[in-house]
Design a protein around this motif. Structure first.
Motif, short mmCIF file in Angstrom:
data_model
loop_
_atom_site.label_atom_id
_atom_site.label_comp_id
_atom_site.label_asym_id
_atom_site.label_seq_id
_atom_site.Cartn_x
_atom_site.Cartn_y
_atom_site.Cartn_z
N PRO A 87 0.83 -1.13 0.05
CA PRO A 87 -0.10 0.04 -0.15
C PRO A 87 0.96 1.24 0.09
N ASN A 88 1.91 0.99 0.73
CA ASN A 88 2.59 2.56 0.72
C ASN A 88 3.06 2.95 -0.74
N ASP A 89 3.54 1.83 -1.37
CA ASP A 89 4.09 2.32 -2.70
C ASP A 89 2.65 2.99 -3.47
N PHE A 90 1.50 2.16 -3.40
CA PHE A 90 0.39 2.79 -3.93
C PHE A 90 0.19 4.13 -3.67
N ILE A 91 0.43 4.52 -2.33
CA ILE A 91 0.17 5.97 -1.92
C ILE A 91 1.22 6.87 -2.40
N GLN A 92 2.47 6.23 -2.66
CA GLN A 92 3.35 7.03 -3.17
C GLN A 92 3.33 7.45 -4.80
N ASP A 93 2.92 6.20 -5.52
CA ASP A 93 2.75 6.40 -6.78
C ASP A 93 1.46 7.20 -7.16
N THR A 94 0.41 7.15 -6.41
CA THR A 94 -0.89 7.77 -6.83
C THR A 94 -0.68 9.47 -6.47
N CYS A 95 -0.07 9.62 -5.21
CA CYS A 95 0.16 10.84 -4.92
C CYS A 95 1.16 11.61 -5.81
N ASN A 96 2.28 10.90 -6.27
CA ASN A 96 3.00 11.57 -7.22
C ASN A 96 2.47 12.03 -8.37
N ARG A 97 1.29 11.26 -8.60
CA ARG A 97 0.67 11.59 -10.20
C ARG A 97 0.06 13.11 -9.86
N THR A 98 -0.39 13.31 -8.54
CA THR A 98 -0.76 14.86 -8.45
C THR A 98 0.19 15.85 -8.51
N GLU A 99 1.45 15.49 -9.03
CA GLU A 99 2.49 16.52 -9.27
C GLU A 99 2.99 17.44 -7.91
N ASP A 100 2.76 18.79 -8.30
CA ASP A 100 3.08 19.57 -7.08
C ASP A 100 2.36 19.42 -5.97
N PHE A 101 1.26 18.89 -5.80
CA PHE A 101 0.33 18.68 -4.78
C PHE A 101 0.93 17.23 -4.11
N LYS A 102 1.77 16.57 -4.53
CA LYS A 102 2.31 15.38 -3.99
C LYS A 102 2.43 15.32 -2.18
N ASP A 103 3.31 16.51 -1.99
CA ASP A 103 3.39 16.30 -0.35
C ASP A 103 2.05 16.58 0.35
N LEU A 104 1.26 17.40 -0.18
CA LEU A 104 -0.03 17.62 0.46
C LEU A 104 -0.71 16.21 0.57
N CYS A 105 -0.79 15.60 -0.67
CA CYS A 105 -1.49 14.40 -0.77
C CYS A 105 -1.25 13.33 0.21
N ILE A 106 0.10 13.38 0.24
CA ILE A 106 0.97 12.19 1.20
C ILE A 106 0.41 12.54 2.68
N SER A 107 0.38 13.62 3.14
CA SER A 107 0.47 14.08 4.50
C SER A 107 -1.40 13.97 4.66
N VAL A 108 -2.27 14.13 3.74
CA VAL A 108 -3.50 13.96 4.18
C VAL A 108 -3.90 12.34 4.13
N ILE A 109 -3.19 11.78 3.45
CA ILE A 109 -3.57 10.10 3.40
C ILE A 109 -2.94 9.65 4.62
N ASP A 110 -1.63 10.04 4.82
CA ASP A 110 -0.98 9.32 6.08
C ASP A 110 -1.84 9.84 7.39
N SER A 111 -2.35 10.97 7.42
CA SER A 111 -3.05 11.61 8.42
C SER A 111 -4.39 10.77 8.73
N ASP A 112 -4.83 10.12 7.61
CA ASP A 112 -6.16 9.21 7.95
C ASP A 112 -5.85 8.18 8.42
N PRO A 113 -6.36 7.77 9.68
CA PRO A 113 -6.12 6.23 10.50
C PRO A 113 -6.65 5.09 9.76
N ARG A 114 -7.50 5.29 8.78
CA ARG A 114 -8.24 4.08 8.25
C ARG A 114 -7.57 3.23 6.94
N GLU A 115 -6.48 2.37 7.44
CA GLU A 115 -5.59 1.79 6.54
C GLU A 115 -6.46 0.92 5.42
#
Ligand SMILES: *[C@@H]1O[C@H](CO)[C@@H](O)[C@H](O)[C@H]1NC(C)=O
Ligand SMILES: *[C@@H]1O[C@H](CO)[C@@H](O)[C@H](O)[C@H]1NC(C)=O
Ligand SMILES: *[C@@H]1O[C@H](CO)[C@@H](O)[C@H](O)[C@H]1NC(C)=O
Ligand SMILES: *[C@@H]1O[C@H](CO)[C@@H](O)[C@H](O)[C@H]1NC(C)=O
Length: 164
Positions: free
Chosen positions: A4-32
């Motif tokens: 799943p972590n690769d999935f998050i990285q890959d998917t968020c990377n596709r949001t381009e310059d919003f990648k960091d925000l994407c990862i932080s929002v996804i990571d802060s949601d506890p429901r894995e």
């Protein structure tokens, strides 16, 4: 199968310059268990947007009760409360009904309408009153969350961050 972590990285990377925000929002949601596909991500982003707008609305209410606030800013904030309430209501329907039941509905238009409400509030400051910097930061944050949702929606529908 990818972790799943690769999935998050890959998917968020596709949001381009919003990648960091994407990862932080996804990571802060506890429901894995709810991070398995792009639609789950969209639900998380829209939910986060809703939570932030709820908090912004409380902030506005608090500010209108602040006796040190100048009258013009208070007046604008009172108008903003109506717009933020409308945004809250719309996002709730979007999240709890439309998104889950009809994922193919035109969510783009709904999100644009919400962005329009938030912009109306911000535009009220122009030419009259300096926008309080804490409010500008709040506005910038919620807009960045909306952009993230737009991009994810386009990735799902168009396989690209722009509308097709
Ligand atoms: C991230 O996306 C860019 C294009 O936006 C691509 O060039 C790069 O290889 C991607 N990185 C990873 C780790 O996938
Ligand atoms: C939205 O987030 C709240 C709080 O984090 C959570 O209780 C709720 O179940 C979420 N709703 C959806 C539809 O994911
Ligand atoms: C309301 O605003 C005051 C400052 O005007 C602050 O001290 C207080 O913590 C705020 N309360 C909430 C609930 O945000
Ligand atoms: C704000 O408005 C109130 C009544 O509406 C008035 O009494 C007060 O003087 C005004 N304050 C400023 C700073 O204009």
């Amino acid at each position: 199968m990818k972790a799943p972590n690769d999935f998050i990285q890959d998917t968020c990377n596709r949001t381009e310059d919003f990648k960091d925000l994407c990862i932080s929002v996804i990571d802060s949601d506890p429901r894995e268990d709810l991070k398995l596909n792009s639609m789950d991500f969209l639900v998380i982003f829209i939910n986060r947007t809703l939570q932030v707008i709820i908090d912004d609305h409380s902030y506005l209410l608090n500010q209108t009760l602040n006796e040190e606030l100048d009258n013009r800013t208070r007046h604008i904030f009172m108008g903003c409360m109506t717009l933020y309430q409308m945004s809250k209501d719309s996002l709730r329907v979007l999240l709890n009904e439309e998104l889950l039941k009809q994922p193919n509905a035109d969510l783009n238009m709904k999100l644009q309408q919400i962005e329009g409400y938030l912009d109306l509030c911000q535009n009220d400051f122009e030419g009259f009153t300096p926008t309080p910097s804490t409010w500008t930061s709040r506005y910038d944050y919620v807009i960045s969350l909306l952009i993230l949702s737009f991009r994810m929606m386009n990735l799902i529908k168009c396989n690209y961050i722009r509308a097709c």
